[in-house]
Motif scaffolding. Structure first.
Motif, PDB file in Angstrom:
ATOM      1  N   UNK A  62     -23.792 -24.552 -44.359  1.00  0.00           N
ATOM      2  CA  UNK A  62     -24.738 -23.515 -44.663  1.00  0.00           C
ATOM      3  C   UNK A  62     -25.348 -23.021 -43.366  1.00  0.00           C
ATOM      4  N   UNK A  63     -25.847 -21.784 -43.367  1.00  0.00           N
ATOM      5  CA  UNK A  63     -26.516 -21.234 -42.199  1.00  0.00           C
ATOM      6  C   UNK A  63     -27.779 -20.513 -42.638  1.00  0.00           C
ATOM      7  N   UNK A  64     -28.711 -20.392 -41.721  1.00  0.00           N
ATOM      8  CA  UNK A  64     -29.931 -19.624 -41.926  1.00  0.00           C
ATOM      9  C   UNK A  64     -30.242 -18.932 -40.605  1.00  0.00           C
ATOM     10  N   UNK A  65     -30.419 -17.620 -40.652  1.00  0.00           N
ATOM     11  CA  UNK A  65     -30.663 -16.862 -39.422  1.00  0.00           C
ATOM     12  C   UNK A  65     -32.156 -16.640 -39.204  1.00  0.00           C
ATOM     13  N   UNK A  66     -32.503 -16.309 -37.973  1.00  0.00           N
ATOM     14  CA  UNK A  66     -33.889 -16.001 -37.656  1.00  0.00           C
ATOM     15  C   UNK A  66     -34.323 -14.666 -38.263  1.00  0.00           C
ATOM     16  N   UNK A  67     -33.348 -13.879 -38.734  1.00  0.00           N
ATOM     17  CA  UNK A  67     -33.646 -12.603 -39.375  1.00  0.00           C
ATOM     18  C   UNK A  67     -33.861 -12.751 -40.884  1.00  0.00           C
ATOM     19  N   UNK A  68     -33.821 -13.981 -41.389  1.00  0.00           N
ATOM     20  CA  UNK A  68     -34.095 -14.216 -42.796  1.00  0.00           C
ATOM     21  C   UNK A  68     -32.891 -14.151 -43.713  1.00  0.00           C
ATOM     22  N   UNK A  69     -31.681 -14.238 -43.142  1.00  0.00           N
ATOM     23  CA  UNK A  69     -30.475 -14.272 -43.958  1.00  0.00           C
ATOM     24  C   UNK A  69     -29.968 -15.702 -44.009  1.00  0.00           C
ATOM     25  N   UNK A  70     -29.374 -16.071 -45.119  1.00  0.00           N
ATOM     26  CA  UNK A  70     -28.841 -17.420 -45.229  1.00  0.00           C
ATOM     27  C   UNK A  70     -27.771 -17.510 -46.282  1.00  0.00           C
ATOM     28  N   UNK A  71     -26.914 -18.514 -46.139  1.00  0.00           N
ATOM     29  CA  UNK A  71     -25.869 -18.699 -47.119  1.00  0.00           C
ATOM     30  C   UNK A  71     -24.905 -19.793 -46.733  1.00  0.00           C
ATOM     31  N   UNK A  72     -23.886 -19.930 -47.539  1.00  0.00           N
ATOM     32  CA  UNK A  72     -22.856 -20.931 -47.286  1.00  0.00           C
ATOM     33  C   UNK A  72     -21.856 -20.397 -46.274  1.00  0.00           C
ATOM     34  N   UNK A  73     -21.477 -21.252 -45.363  1.00  0.00           N
ATOM     35  CA  UNK A  73     -20.508 -20.903 -44.326  1.00  0.00           C
ATOM     36  C   UNK A  73     -19.116 -21.383 -44.719  1.00  0.00           C
ATOM     37  N   UNK A  74     -19.059 -22.544 -45.345  1.00  0.00           N
ATOM     38  CA  UNK A  74     -17.773 -23.135 -45.718  1.00  0.00           C
ATOM     39  C   UNK A  74     -18.009 -24.227 -46.748  1.00  0.00           C
ATOM     40  N   UNK A  75     -16.895 -24.733 -47.292  1.00  0.00           N
ATOM     41  CA  UNK A  75     -16.980 -25.791 -48.295  1.00  0.00           C
ATOM     42  C   UNK A  75     -17.114 -27.189 -47.704  1.00  0.00           C
ATOM     43  N   UNK A  76     -16.681 -27.342 -46.458  1.00  0.00           N
ATOM     44  CA  UNK A  76     -16.798 -28.653 -45.810  1.00  0.00           C
ATOM     45  C   UNK A  76     -16.865 -28.462 -44.297  1.00  0.00           C
ATOM     46  N   UNK A  77     -17.093 -29.538 -43.571  1.00  0.00           N
ATOM     47  CA  UNK A  77     -17.272 -29.475 -42.128  1.00  0.00           C
ATOM     48  C   UNK A  77     -16.026 -28.961 -41.415  1.00  0.00           C
ATOM     49  N   UNK A  78     -14.849 -29.382 -41.842  1.00  0.00           N
ATOM     50  CA  UNK A  78     -13.611 -28.917 -41.208  1.00  0.00           C
ATOM     51  C   UNK A  78     -13.475 -27.403 -41.328  1.00  0.00           C
ATOM     52  N   UNK A  79     -13.670 -26.882 -42.532  1.00  0.00           N
ATOM     53  CA  UNK A  79     -13.605 -25.431 -42.735  1.00  0.00           C
ATOM     54  C   UNK A  79     -14.657 -24.720 -41.882  1.00  0.00           C
ATOM     55  N   UNK A  80     -15.862 -25.257 -41.839  1.00  0.00           N
ATOM     56  CA  UNK A  80     -16.934 -24.633 -41.062  1.00  0.00           C
ATOM     57  C   UNK A  80     -16.569 -24.570 -39.582  1.00  0.00           C
ATOM     58  N   UNK A  81     -16.048 -25.653 -39.038  1.00  0.00           N
ATOM     59  CA  UNK A  81     -15.666 -25.659 -37.624  1.00  0.00           C
ATOM     60  C   UNK A  81     -14.543 -24.675 -37.339  1.00  0.00           C
ATOM     61  N   UNK A  82     -13.558 -24.609 -38.222  1.00  0.00           N
ATOM     62  CA  UNK A  82     -12.457 -23.661 -38.032  1.00  0.00           C
ATOM     63  C   UNK A  82     -12.965 -22.224 -38.080  1.00  0.00           C
ATOM     64  N   UNK A  83     -13.895 -21.932 -38.978  1.00  0.00           N
ATOM     65  CA  UNK A  83     -14.467 -20.588 -39.081  1.00  0.00           C
ATOM     66  C   UNK A  83     -15.286 -20.259 -37.837  1.00  0.00           C
ATOM     67  N   UNK A  84     -16.093 -21.204 -37.386  1.00  0.00           N
ATOM     68  CA  UNK A  84     -16.923 -20.976 -36.201  1.00  0.00           C
ATOM     69  C   UNK A  84     -16.070 -20.752 -34.960  1.00  0.00           C
ATOM     70  N   UNK A  85     -14.996 -21.501 -34.819  1.00  0.00           N
ATOM     71  CA  UNK A  85     -14.123 -21.388 -33.648  1.00  0.00           C
ATOM     72  C   UNK A  85     -13.225 -20.157 -33.727  1.00  0.00           C
ATOM     73  N   UNK A  86     -12.696 -19.859 -34.897  1.00  0.00           N
ATOM     74  CA  UNK A  86     -11.657 -18.836 -35.013  1.00  0.00           C
ATOM     75  C   UNK A  86     -12.091 -17.469 -35.477  1.00  0.00           C
ATOM     76  N   UNK A  87     -13.360 -17.290 -35.785  1.00  0.00           N
ATOM     77  CA  UNK A  87     -13.800 -16.034 -36.393  1.00  0.00           C
ATOM     78  C   UNK A  87     -15.165 -15.638 -35.833  1.00  0.00           C
ATOM     79  N   UNK A  88     -15.343 -14.369 -35.574  1.00  0.00           N
ATOM     80  CA  UNK A  88     -16.661 -13.846 -35.197  1.00  0.00           C
ATOM     81  C   UNK A  88     -17.464 -13.731 -36.498  1.00  0.00           C
TER      82      UNK A  88
END
Length: 123
Positions: free
Chosen positions: A1-27
């Motif tokens: 999950x993520x939460x921004x300083x601009x007041x937006x928040x939500x799920x980033x991925x279903x698990x840590x592996x997916x989250x890391x792949x998204x963070x590394x491979x996607x803007x």
């Protein structure tokens, strides 16, 4: 999950592996901003433009991402696959989950309304 300083928040991925792949491979942050309100096709187009821009301004990013991916024993799927996984996770934020600031103030949904940058569009 993520939460921004601009007041937006939500799920980033279903698990840590997916989250890391998204963070590394996607803007991912800009992919959300330019999502047309959560339209996966708009996100696909945005992701391609963002990747080209990232590569233009940081020509070593692909080799750096490959090093991090290998060090973490991750598999790096194509950007199109990352967008699909990211969209699916972010779409589950509401109504299934609500991100709050600890005082009960709800964060805005993760998807931005823009389809491309306002000044000059995608170049």
């Amino acid at each position: 999950m993520f939460a921004s300083s601009e007041g937006e928040g939500g799920l980033l991925a279903d698990d840590l592996t997916d989250a890391l792949e998204i963070i590394i491979g996607l803007e991912w942050r800009d992919c959300l901003t330019f999502s047309g309100g959560g339209d996966v096709e708009v996100m696909q187009i945005s992701a391609q433009h963002l990747a080209r821009s990232r590569d233009k301004y940081n020509p070593d990013i692909d080799s750096e991402a490959a090093q991090v991916t290998a060090a973490l024993s991750l598999h790096m799927p194509p950007v199109a696959d990352l967008v699909i996984r990211f969209h699916a996770a972010a779409s589950e934020t509401e109504p299934d989950y609500v991100v709050t600031d600890g005082e009960g103030q709800e964060f805005d949904p993760p998807f931005g309304e823009h389809v491309e940058p306002r000044h000059g569009g995608w170049r």
